[in-house]
Design a protein around this motif. Sequence first.
Motif, mmCIF file in Angstrom:
data_model
loop_
_atom_site.group_PDB
_atom_site.id
_atom_site.type_symbol
_atom_site.label_atom_id
_atom_site.label_comp_id
_atom_site.label_asym_id
_atom_site.label_seq_id
_atom_site.Cartn_x
_atom_site.Cartn_y
_atom_site.Cartn_z
ATOM 1 N N LEU A 146 2.604 -16.793 10.606
ATOM 2 C CA LEU A 146 1.944 -16.411 9.363
ATOM 3 C C LEU A 146 0.999 -17.498 8.852
ATOM 4 O O LEU A 146 -0.045 -17.201 8.277
ATOM 5 C CB LEU A 146 2.985 -16.096 8.285
ATOM 6 N N TYR A 147 1.377 -18.778 9.062
ATOM 7 C CA TYR A 147 0.649 -19.847 8.396
ATOM 8 C C TYR A 147 0.078 -20.945 9.293
ATOM 9 O O TYR A 147 -0.771 -21.715 8.842
ATOM 10 C CB TYR A 147 1.563 -20.521 7.369
ATOM 11 N N ALA A 148 0.523 -21.065 10.534
ATOM 12 C CA ALA A 148 0.100 -22.197 11.365
ATOM 13 C C ALA A 148 -1.415 -22.281 11.501
ATOM 14 O O ALA A 148 -2.008 -23.357 11.339
ATOM 15 C CB ALA A 148 0.756 -22.121 12.739
ATOM 16 N N GLN A 149 -2.048 -21.159 11.799
ATOM 17 C CA GLN A 149 -3.496 -21.180 11.990
ATOM 18 C C GLN A 149 -4.230 -21.510 10.694
ATOM 19 O O GLN A 149 -5.231 -22.232 10.699
ATOM 20 C CB GLN A 149 -3.956 -19.836 12.549
ATOM 21 N N ARG A 150 -3.727 -20.997 9.582
ATOM 22 C CA ARG A 150 -4.337 -21.335 8.287
ATOM 23 C C ARG A 150 -4.180 -22.831 8.014
ATOM 24 O O ARG A 150 -5.092 -23.469 7.486
ATOM 25 C CB ARG A 150 -3.689 -20.530 7.169
#
Length: 229
Positions: free
Chosen positions: A96-100
Amino acid sequence: MKVKSPSNVTRVAIVDDHTMMREGWRLFVENATDLAFAWVAGDASEAMRKVDEDTPDVLVVDISLPDRSGLELIKDLRLLRPKMPMIAISMHDEKLYAQRALKAGARGYVMKSAPQKDLEQALHRVAAGGIAVSEEMSEEILKAFSSGHSAEPKDSISELSDREFEVFVLIGQGKTTGQIAEALRISTKTVDVHKMNIRTKLGMNESGELAYFAIRWAEGQKTTSDRQK
């Protein structure tokens, strides 16, 4: 200002609004090999001030902070201290958040539930100039890079701000406005504003429509994750 430390020791600072988590991180760092505790901050404003006074070798930032999104803090610090490695931490799955987090300027993403050995490895890796994410996420990012496409899909959800995305994820978990406010340490009025902005970006008029969509989206993310295990 940078406080000097022995060449074989990595000074770590932590930004987290939960007292127990801060103390847990302090004990973990103090007992880890070749790591030294620098300082802790409870919100983004305090972190900005402390980084200016004493820049650590690695900064660990919780995504959910009371005054601002941790990802927004990472973006600001990346401009002010471009050479300072940062690791984003969260209770949420890295898909959910790693790429962000990496896009914001972090050098790694670690879930709070990760084993201590993984946390220690991540700190040493980013301090040495590397990137710390799971093998699965590394493969996903490499595949996207080699194909010439962004790893983050270009859809309406990707247009949400970091804080709006946090709210959207919690809506998908079935949280009420009050529960979201408590989880993010913000007011219910602020949550309502974020919900209104999310509906606008997603082209929705009703709160019920947003809740239904967010829950279905969350279920889809879980199904995809389970298939890849």
